[in-house]
Motif scaffolding. Structure first.
Motif, short mmCIF file in Angstrom:
data_model
loop_
_atom_site.label_atom_id
_atom_site.label_comp_id
_atom_site.label_asym_id
_atom_site.label_seq_id
_atom_site.Cartn_x
_atom_site.Cartn_y
_atom_site.Cartn_z
N THR A 11 0.82 -1.21 0.00
CA THR A 11 0.00 0.00 0.00
C THR A 11 0.86 1.26 0.00
N ALA A 12 2.18 1.09 -0.15
CA ALA A 12 3.10 2.22 -0.30
C ALA A 12 4.05 1.91 -1.45
N ALA A 13 4.34 2.94 -2.24
CA ALA A 13 5.30 2.81 -3.34
C ALA A 13 6.55 3.60 -2.99
N ASP A 48 -5.93 5.88 0.82
CA ASP A 48 -6.20 6.65 2.03
C ASP A 48 -6.06 5.73 3.24
N PHE A 49 -5.45 6.23 4.31
CA PHE A 49 -5.27 5.45 5.54
C PHE A 49 -5.98 6.15 6.70
N ASP A 50 -6.68 5.36 7.49
CA ASP A 50 -7.20 5.85 8.76
C ASP A 50 -6.14 5.66 9.83
N PRO A 51 -6.18 6.45 10.92
CA PRO A 51 -5.22 6.25 12.00
C PRO A 51 -5.26 4.80 12.51
N GLU A 53 -4.24 2.19 10.82
CA GLU A 53 -4.31 1.23 9.72
C GLU A 53 -2.90 0.81 9.30
N PRO A 54 -2.68 -0.48 9.03
CA PRO A 54 -1.34 -0.93 8.65
C PRO A 54 -0.91 -0.41 7.29
N ILE A 55 0.40 -0.17 7.15
CA ILE A 55 1.01 0.24 5.89
C ILE A 55 1.90 -0.91 5.43
N LYS A 56 1.77 -1.31 4.18
CA LYS A 56 2.46 -2.51 3.70
C LYS A 56 3.53 -2.19 2.64
N TYR A 64 2.24 1.67 11.04
CA TYR A 64 0.83 2.02 11.09
C TYR A 64 0.68 3.53 10.95
N ALA A 65 -0.40 3.93 10.32
CA ALA A 65 -0.68 5.37 10.17
C ALA A 65 -0.90 5.97 11.55
N SER A 66 -0.18 7.04 11.86
CA SER A 66 -0.34 7.70 13.16
C SER A 66 -1.38 8.82 13.09
N LYS A 67 -1.80 9.13 11.86
CA LYS A 67 -2.84 10.15 11.62
C LYS A 67 -3.44 9.83 10.25
N PRO A 68 -4.53 10.45 9.87
CA PRO A 68 -5.07 10.18 8.53
C PRO A 68 -4.04 10.51 7.45
#
Length: 498
Positions: A11-13, A48-51, A53-56, A64-68
Motif C-alpha cells: 500500500t506504499a510505493a 487513504d489510511f485511517d489512524p 491502519e497498517p502500511i504494507k 501504522y498510520a499515526s494520523k489520517p
C-alpha cells in the motif's frame, strides 16, 4: 518510472527520484497526483489510511498510520509509527521452498590451512591483547610492512588494535578472548603475532585455553614487559613467522569450504530492493554450491524475524532464533532502550521510517535460504549454508564477530556510504548509482543499476556480481579497503549475555 511498487499487496510505493507536489506518478496503471514533495527513496501512499491502519511494503506491515493519510501523500515519521512493542510468542511454520546447502564440483583458488579452514588472502596480522600495546604494535607493523611488501602470494601486514583486555572478568573477559582467538585463527592469516603487555587479564596464557591446538611456527607471542627492546624482539618473531608464510600458494579448494559474511550499514530506501536483493540472490547461488554465508545485526532482524524463523531448518534452530531475538529485547530493556528506535538519522534521511521497514530490507541479504545454525557472539561456525550470528547493529563489532566465526570475505551493502574496512577484504555494494559515482574510492559494485532493470538486465547484473565476488575470492581483484589499506576490528563489550 518515477515510482515503483514492490509487491501486489503493498500500500506504499517508492519514489525513484525527487518528486514535487502536483507531480503525477503511475502505479499499477493508475495516475496518482502527489500531495507533497517526496524525496527519492521515500514512500508514497497508494490509498487513504485511517489512524491505526497498517502500511504494507515488501508484502509485510512496516508500520501504522499515526494520523489520517491521503493517497499521494508522503509517508514518513510525521505520519507513520512502528508496531513493535513487547516480546511476541512465535509459532514455527517452515517455509518448504527454503534453499538448503548443496554440493558442487566447482572450486575457488584459496589457501588451504592445516586446521581445515580455507583463506582467500595470505595476510600477516599483528593483534593486540590489550589497548596498552596499540602504539608499539602499530609502529612494529609499519616496520614489518616495509620489510615484507605485498607480492603475488603475500597480501601484506597490518595491525589490528582493540580497546579492551584490561580489568575484565567473567563473561566480559570470555567474550573478548573468544573474539580475539577467532580473529587469530581466521584462515586469511597465514601468520599472526599476538602482542601482549604482560599484566592484562587477556594474557596469552589465558588465550591459549581458547586457542586449542595451533601451529606455533605461524602464531607467536610478543610480551612487551618481558623483553628489552620490543621492536628488535618483535621483528625477530615476524621474521620467523614469515619463513612459514612465504611458502604459501593458492590451490583449488571445494566451494563448501568458502565462508562469507554479509552485512550492511548506512541503509537507505533503496537498500532492500537493490543491493540487498542482489546480495540475496548471490547468497542463494553460493549456498546451492555448498558455501557458508553468515548474517548478523540482530536489532535489524526485529520486525522481520518471523520470516527468518519460518526458514529455520528444524524446530531446534527455530527456538535458537526465538531465543536470540528475546535476548536482544532483554538487552535493550536492561538499558531502558527501545529496539524500535534503531533507525538512525541517516536511515530516515534515506527514506526508512520504522525498524520493521529497515529489517525487512536488511534480511533480503539472506535470499531464500534455510537457516542452518545460530551462533552466539564469539562462536565459530560448524555448518554450511546460511547461518545467523548474534551480534549488534554496530558495523565494526558485528562484522568482527562474523570474521571471528570464520568468514574470509565481508560483502557489505550501503546506501549512505562508508569507507570502513574490517579485518580482511570488504567488498562493498552501493544501493544507488549516485553514491557509486560520488565515492568510487569506497564502492566496489554499483547495485543501483538494478532499479528499473528488466528481467534480462537483472540476470546480467546477478551474473556480474557473482563474477566480481569470485574474482575477489580468487585474488584477481583487490577490494577498495585493501587498496586504501583500511583494516580494523572491534569487540562488543557488555556484561549482559547475548
Amino acid at each position: 518510472m518515477k515510482a515503483i511498487k514492490l509487491y501486489p499487496a503493498d500500500t506504499a510505493a517508492l519514489a525513484t527520484e525527487d518528486l514535487k507536489k502536483g507531480d503525477t506518478v503511475v502505479v499499477d496503471g493508475e495516475e496518482i497526483a502527489l500531495l507533497d514533495d517526496i524525496p527519492s527513496a521515500h514512500k508514497i501512499a497508494l490509498k487513504d489510511f485511517d489512524p491505526g491502519e497498517p502500511i504494507k511494503k515488501y508484502d509485510n506491515t512496516i508500520g501504522y498510520a499515526s494520523k489520517p493519510i491521503k493517497k499521494g501523500e508522503w509517508i514518513h515519521s510525521h505520519n507513520e509509527r512502528t508496531g513493535l512493542g513487547k516480546s511476541k510468542n512465535y509459532t514455527y511454520h517452515f517455509h518448504d521452498e527454503a534453499i538448503f546447502p548443496g554440493k558442487s564440483d566447482h572450486t575457488f583458488m584459496g589457501y588451504d590451512r592445516a586446521d581445515g579452514s580455507a583463506g582467500i588472502r595470505n595476510y600477516m596480522a599483528l593483534i593486540s591483547t590489550v589497548f596498552c600495546v596499540n602504539g608499539p604494535l602499530q609502529k612494529l607493523a609499519k616496520m614489518a610492512d616495509q620489510k615484507y611488501p605485498v607480492n603475488e602470494s603475500f597480501d601484506g601486514i597490518f595491525p589490528l588494535t582493540q580497546e579492551f583486555g584490561c580489568s575484565q572478568a567473567g563473561k566480559d573477559l570470555e567474550t573478548t578472548c573468544r573474539i580475539l582467538v577467532g580473529m587469530i585463527k581466521n584462515a586469511n592469516f597465514g601468520g599472526v603475532l599476538i602482542v601482549s603487555l604482560g599484566c592484562e587479564m587477556a594474557i596469552p596464557s589465558v588465550l591459549k585455553k581458547y586457542l586449542g591446538d595451533y601451529d606455533e611456527s605461524r602464531i607467536k607471542v610478543l610480551s612487551l614487559q618481558n623483553c628489552d627492546d620490543e621492536f628488535e624482539a618483535g621483528m625477530a618473531l615476524i621474521d620467523e613467522i614469515m619463513t612459514a608464510v612465504k611458502g604459501d600458494r593458492r590451490t583449488p579448494i571445494a566451494m563448501n569450504r568458502l565462508h562469507i559474511a554479509m552485512n550492511c550499514g548506512g541503509s537507505d530506501g533503496y537498500s532492500g530492493i537493490t543491493a540487498n536483493t542482489l546480495l540475496g540472490t548471490l547468497c542463494d547461488t553460493l549456498v546451492k554450491e555448498g558455501a557458508c554465508m553468515n548474517m548478523t545485526e540482530v536489532p535489524e532482524m526485529m520486525g522481520a524475524e518471523h520470516i527468518l524463523m519460518n526458514r529455520a531448518a528444524d524446530e531446534s534452530i527455530f527456538q535458537d532464533i526465538v531465543s536470540m531475538i528475546h535476548a536482544y529485547e532483554d538487552y535493550c530493556d536492561f538499558y531502558g532502550e527501545k529496539p524500535a528506535e534503531n533507525p538512525t538519522q541517516g536511515n530516515k534521511a534515506g527514506g526508512l521510517t520504522t525498524l520493521e521497514e529497515k529489517s525487512l530490507g536488511c534480511i533480503q541479504k539472506g535470499g531464500h535460504c534455510a537457516v542452518m545454525e545460530v551462533l552466539k557472539y564469539g562462536e565459530r561456525a560448524s555448518k554450511n549454508g546460511f547461518i545467523l550470528i548474534s551480534g549488534p547493529g554496530n558495523d565494526l563489532a558485528g562484522v568482527t564477530g562474523q570474521i571471528a566465526a570464520g568468514a574470509v570475505l565481508t560483502i557489505f551493502t550501503t546506501g549512505r556510504g562508508t569507507p570502513c574496512g574490517f579485518a580482511g577484504p570488504t567488498f562493498r555494494l552501493s544501493s544507488n548509482t549516485a553514491l557509486a559515482k560520488k565515492k568510487a574510492g569506497w564502492i566496489d559494485y554499483d547495485a543501483g543499476r538494478l532499479l528499473g532493470a528488466d528481467s534480462a538486465e537483472v540476470s546480467q547484473l546477478n551474473k556480474e556480481l557473482c563474477d566480481a565476488v569470485m574474482a575477489t575470492v580468487n585474488g584477481d581483484y583487490r577490494t577498495r579497503n585493501e587498496v586504501n589499506g583500511y583494516y580494523q576490528m572491534g569487540i562488543m563489550k557488555d556484561g549482559v549475555t547475548l
